[in-house]
Motif scaffolding. Structure first.
Motif: not given
Length: 317
Positions: A76-78, A102-123
């Motif tokens: 949450r802080a990250h 994304m690394k510290f979120s459990p698989a399937g977590a909503k936070d993980r999915d949102r982080a992955a989307q932003v990472i892809a956009r920044l890339r």
């Protein structure tokens, strides 16, 4: 007069007796319960989000940084800190924190999915930082040589002789991650490593002020170790061929330090080294040990770099 004194003495004794009775009836004060670090980090994150909504971003940033020092794996802080950095156009630092979330979120977590989307956009928005050159395929004639680059057990890498008259690789020694909240410890240690590397003259070492400028400009290095991809992106900004990253770990018997040298073009780890120090007073000896090992293995780096990766940054010689 005697009666008055006797009366006064009885009154004092009665008052003392009543006070003792009252004290016995008052329950003993319980010791204050210490809140676990994870809960304190969550509370600080909540406070930071409230400050962020009110536009007090500087105070919010301080809250998020404090939360992550208490609990470096607090998703949450990250995420909260990453969102703040993104709003302030600090894309690289935001990327680093989204990657950690994304690394510290459990698989399937909503936070993980949102982080992955932003990472892809920044890339996609910053190919100059995140594009990768794939490592060269190894032909059969060089397979044995390539195998010598693989790390040995314990984090060490066997040395390959340097190329005769080979060009010295450019190297940026980034601040090491330090135990606890004292980030200055890692910065000081990395400076010792850089100085020892300069004295050995196996690499061209980037000036500390250049690294500090990038870290300040990109709002990096406030909450622990950088992710490998972020460190490589810093190397691209600096225009170097390799970056050295590492961490200090405090143990009962002293300190351990691990270091890796990363290829900025491909992102692969070229070298790994390890050293120990019984106390902070022996940090310089540990830094010298790392520098000696990494310098002795400069041939590994020369053999691994792309032939056309001749990026040169202003550096010590």
């Amino acid at each position: 007069m005697m009666k008055y004194c006797a009366f006064l003495l009885v009154a004092i004794l009665q008052f003392s007796l009543d006070a003792n009775v009252l004290q016995a009836q008052v329950p003993a004060r319980r010791p204050a319960r210490v809140m676990p670090a994870e809960q304190r980090a969550d509370r600080l994150t909540t406070e930071g989000l409230a400050l962020m909504r009110r536009g007090r971003t500087t105070l919010a940033q301080a809250k998020f940084q404090q939360a992550l020092r208490l609990d470096p794996q607090n998703v949450r802080a990250h995420l909260a800190y990453a969102d703040l950095l993104l709003k302030e156009n600090k894309s690289l630092a935001a990327y680093d924190h989204f990657t950690k979330a994304m690394k510290f979120s459990p698989a399937g977590a909503k936070d993980r999915d949102r982080a992955a989307q932003v990472i892809a956009r920044l890339r996609s928005q910053h190919p100059e930082w995140f594009s990768r050159v794939q490592p060269r395929p190894v032909d059969a004639g060089k397979s044995a040589q390539r195998q010598t680059h693989e790390p040995l057990p314990g984090g060490q890498t066997p040395a390959v002789p340097p190329r005769p008259n080979g060009i010295k690789p450019t190297l940026a020694v980034l601040p090491f991650a330090a135990p606890g909240s004292d980030s200055t410890l890692g910065v000081s240690f990395s400076e010792m490593v850089a100085t020892a590397m300069i004295n050995r003259a196996a690499y061209r070492i980037v000036e500390r002020r250049q690294i500090e400028h990038v870290f300040q400009e990109q709002a990096l290095g406030q909450t622990g170790a950088l992710e490998a991809e972020t460190a490589v992106a810093v190397g691209k900004i600096l225009g170097v061929q390799t970056v050295a990253v590492g961490n200090l770990s405090q143990l009962e018997a002293g300190y351990e330090t691990d270091a890796r040298v990363l290829n900025v073009e491909s992102g692969e780890a070229l070298l790994a080294s390890h050293a120990q120090a019984a106390s902070s007073a022996q940090f310089r000896e540990a830094a010298e040990s790392l520098a000696a090992d990494l310098s002795a293995k400069v041939g590994n780096v020369q053999n691994s770099l792309q032939p056309d990766s001749a990026a040169v940054a202003p550096a010590h010689h």
